[in-house]
Design a protein around this motif. Sequence first.
Motif, mmCIF file in Angstrom:
data_model
loop_
_atom_site.group_PDB
_atom_site.id
_atom_site.type_symbol
_atom_site.label_atom_id
_atom_site.label_comp_id
_atom_site.label_asym_id
_atom_site.label_seq_id
_atom_site.Cartn_x
_atom_site.Cartn_y
_atom_site.Cartn_z
ATOM 1 N N SER A 121 19.655 39.140 11.465
ATOM 2 C CA SER A 121 20.206 38.374 10.333
ATOM 3 C C SER A 121 20.820 39.301 9.289
ATOM 4 N N LEU A 122 20.151 40.407 9.003
ATOM 5 C CA LEU A 122 20.702 41.371 8.044
ATOM 6 C C LEU A 122 21.976 42.009 8.587
ATOM 7 N N LYS A 123 21.978 42.301 9.883
ATOM 8 C CA LYS A 123 23.158 42.905 10.518
ATOM 9 C C LYS A 123 24.349 41.938 10.448
ATOM 10 N N ARG A 124 24.073 40.659 10.591
ATOM 11 C CA ARG A 124 25.129 39.644 10.542
ATOM 12 C C ARG A 124 25.655 39.454 9.120
ATOM 13 N N MET A 130 23.924 47.770 6.979
ATOM 14 C CA MET A 130 23.127 47.967 8.198
ATOM 15 C C MET A 130 23.897 48.735 9.279
ATOM 16 N N ALA A 131 24.994 49.383 8.883
ATOM 17 C CA ALA A 131 25.913 49.969 9.862
ATOM 18 C C ALA A 131 25.253 51.007 10.763
ATOM 19 N N ASN A 132 24.400 51.847 10.250
ATOM 20 C CA ASN A 132 23.844 52.963 11.029
ATOM 21 C C ASN A 132 22.376 52.766 11.388
ATOM 22 N N ILE A 133 21.912 51.534 11.376
ATOM 23 C CA ILE A 133 20.510 51.249 11.658
ATOM 24 C C ILE A 133 20.378 50.668 13.060
ATOM 25 N N VAL A 168 20.903 45.541 -2.166
ATOM 26 C CA VAL A 168 21.458 44.333 -1.547
ATOM 27 C C VAL A 168 20.509 43.783 -0.495
ATOM 28 N N LEU A 169 19.992 44.657 0.350
ATOM 29 C CA LEU A 169 19.077 44.227 1.405
ATOM 30 C C LEU A 169 17.735 43.808 0.823
ATOM 31 N N ARG A 170 17.232 44.591 -0.131
ATOM 32 C CA ARG A 170 15.916 44.291 -0.713
ATOM 33 C C ARG A 170 15.901 42.932 -1.393
#
Length: 319
Positions: A121-124, A130-133, A168-170
């Motif tokens: 969901s975060l990648k989407r 999330m590019a390098n995770i 942003v993610l947090r």
Amino acid sequence: MARRTHVSSIDVPDNPEDLDSPDSIEVGTLTIQDAETKSNQKEIWERPPRYNPEKLPEDNSPALLFEILSARIMPPDGEDLKVKRYVVYNVTVRQDTRNSMDQQPATIERRYTDFRDMFQSLKRDHPQEMANIDFPNKVLMGNFSASLIADRGLAFEELLTHIVRNSVLRNSTIFLDFLQDNELSKACQLLDERNDACISLLENTFMLLNKIFMDRSKPVLLILCRLVCACTNSPVPHPSAEKWAALALNRYETLCDIDLLPLYIPLLHTCAHLWWQKGRDQKPITERLNDMSKKGISINNNPTLMQAIHKLDPRSETI
């Protein structure tokens, strides 16, 4: 200024009126004795916590750390033979300093699929952040091997650390749902049943969110107000009702988030009734209500605290 509260191990006073200052309210209330009985289910993998003071801030400020210290297979041997077995990872969240390791960690249990769903969901929704995770692949065999669990545990720790270091993610609803949805669903069901077991679930969720987000952030104050509701849901208040109510009132001082202000008047009314039940002086609370009335804010015919919470964060509980 908003902050994250670092909590040391201090006994909670038996008399809530001993919590007579904002700092003592914070520290005293945020020490919770673990009322949950530890599972007798044998862990299939476990390791001791890592504590590396030299890697922590030199000014002794707390650092947020995620560790997966154990895992177990569910369902246990001999139970629910029709259910496909899976691994549950025990996630520990601490705020360590150079002087000491956090003695009041928060813990949650999550499956591989919980981490995977959050990652996808975060990648989407946040591809740049999330590019390098990377995420550990699903395997067809050897799911329960200690080496695989250890490798996945490290990957999950790195994922969580990456998330909290990116604002942003947090602050995403995806991450918040990962942290609290399982426990909130159970707690709301128990709350409807007037089962006090909901309180320990909400306490642990509050302690978890309080370590990750700011003291007066929306996730923290919402779960705190929900905890006050759970403690005052019965004609006889729960023994911990006063300390959580006092903490909620303390947190609402100087609050600027307009989205959370609709909870304030219902919270004041809930606390005034609780103070009356406990024979405490209601004057400071009634004075706050009167001050708000003089400013043209309606203090009558307001929703209950649970109704106000439900409007901001609808769940399955009866309102």
